[in-house]
Design an enzyme around this catalytic site. Structure first.
Site, PDB file in Angstrom:
ATOM      1  CG  ASP A  67      16.636 -36.106   6.302  1.00 54.31           C
ATOM      2  OD1 ASP A  67      17.495 -36.821   6.844  1.00 54.31           O
ATOM      3  OD2 ASP A  67      15.482 -36.498   6.067  1.00 54.31           O
ATOM      4  CG  ASP A 136       3.927 -37.943   5.212  1.00 51.43           C
ATOM      5  OD1 ASP A 136       4.972 -38.568   4.907  1.00 51.43           O
ATOM      6  OD2 ASP A 136       3.939 -36.759   5.611  1.00 51.43           O
ATOM      7  CG  HIS A 138       8.204 -37.914   4.439  1.00 50.05           C
ATOM      8  ND1 HIS A 138       7.475 -37.587   5.558  1.00 50.05           N
ATOM      9  CD2 HIS A 138       9.338 -38.495   4.918  1.00 50.05           C
ATOM     10  CE1 HIS A 138       8.144 -37.932   6.637  1.00 50.05           C
ATOM     11  NE2 HIS A 138       9.270 -38.505   6.275  1.00 50.05           N
ATOM     12  CD  GLU A 143       6.794 -34.016   5.954  1.00 49.72           C
ATOM     13  OE1 GLU A 143       6.241 -35.011   5.444  1.00 49.72           O
ATOM     14  OE2 GLU A 143       7.080 -33.952   7.164  1.00 49.72           O
TER      15      GLU A 143
END
Ligand code: GLP
Length: 258
Positions: A67, A136, A138, A143
């Site tokens: 990414d 979280d 991911h 996400e």
């Protein structure tokens, strides 16, 4: 899934480096999928050491990064381009033309994402994908609520991710809101995956990914579908696992545990 629990972050990094070295020893022209963030820093350091002291050779290796932030130039000190060159590429012998990182500054993201996916396929697919995990749950920048079949695309970052990553910027307002990221579907096509996690703040995400139901709200849980995924975690990141004793019992009996 295989779960390897190490006493500390150094143990996690060395164990991951052994997996990478084994991959390169059996396939010198392997395609590696690489991650950024603070988690893989020790792994990259150990790979640089192995290159310098033990002759670990990267001359035929190809890499694809997961990414990149949208809107940061390659020279921006918080861009993932900059991170990768500083922490790994400058110090090992991967040919420059074999290094692929999503572009955070293309004028045609749709075409770029398509091309990136195609290049992975043309290079024979990713042999070993390295992943971290967000607090979280991911993976890459997929996400919560990302499709588990998603491909490389632009994503809007979650508030929690922006807050987590604000520590690297002067202020939270400077953290980019968008990122270009491989999709969950792209990641699941890697032949082998290792996910690294350390620290208490990752414990719940790790437990949800390994023991929770598979859900797009914890995109790392999609790894439950993958045939060859290994979680390499330190004791803090393992601390919320219900079945920890069982995983350690198996790990003790594993003939080639890294
Ligand atoms: C970012 C990256 C992820 C990484 C995560 C965790 O969101 N896109 O690939 O896994 O951060 O980062 P850290 O390792 O710094 O906790």
């Amino acid at each position: 899934m295989e779960i390897i629990v190490k006493d500390n972050v150094e143990g996690m990094s060395k164990s991951a480096a052994r997996v990478v070295a084994r991959t390169l020893n059996s396939k010198p022209d392997a395609v590696l999928g690489l991650a950024t963030g603070s988690t893989p820093l020790g792994l990259y350091k150990e790979l640089v050491r192995m290159h310098e002291q033990e002759g670990l050779d990267f001359s035929q290796v190809t890499t694809f990064n997961l990414d990149e932030y949208v809107g940061l130039t390659q020279k921006h000190t918080q861009s993932y381009h900059y991170f990768m060159y500083e922490n790994l590429f400058k110090h090992v012998n991967i040919p420059n033309q074999n290094i692929y990182i999503p572009s955070g500054s293309t004028d045609n993201y749709e075409a770029f994402c398509k091309w990136y996916e195609q290049r992975i396929v043309e290079c024979g697919g990713i042999d070993l994908q390295i992943l971290g995990i967000g607090s979280d749950g991911h993976i890459a920048f997929n996400e919560p609520s990302s499709s588990l079949g998603s491909r490389t695309r632009i994503k809007t970052l979650a508030k929690q991710t922006i807050d987590d990553n604000a520590r690297f910027f002067d202020s939270p307002e400077e953290v980019p809101v968008y990122a270009i990221t491989m999709g969950v579907g792209t990641i699941l096509e890697a032949h082998k995956i290792i996910l690294l996690a350390n620290g208490k703040n990752k414990a719940d995400a790790v437990a949800a990914a390994i023991e929770g139901p598979m859900t797009s709200m914890i995109t790392a849980s999609a790894l439950q579908l993958h045939r060859d995924t290994m979680f390499i975690v330190d004791r803090d990141a393992a601390s919320s696992l219900d079945m920890l004793d069982y995983y350690e019992w198996i790990q003790d009996k594993m003939p080639n545990a890294p």
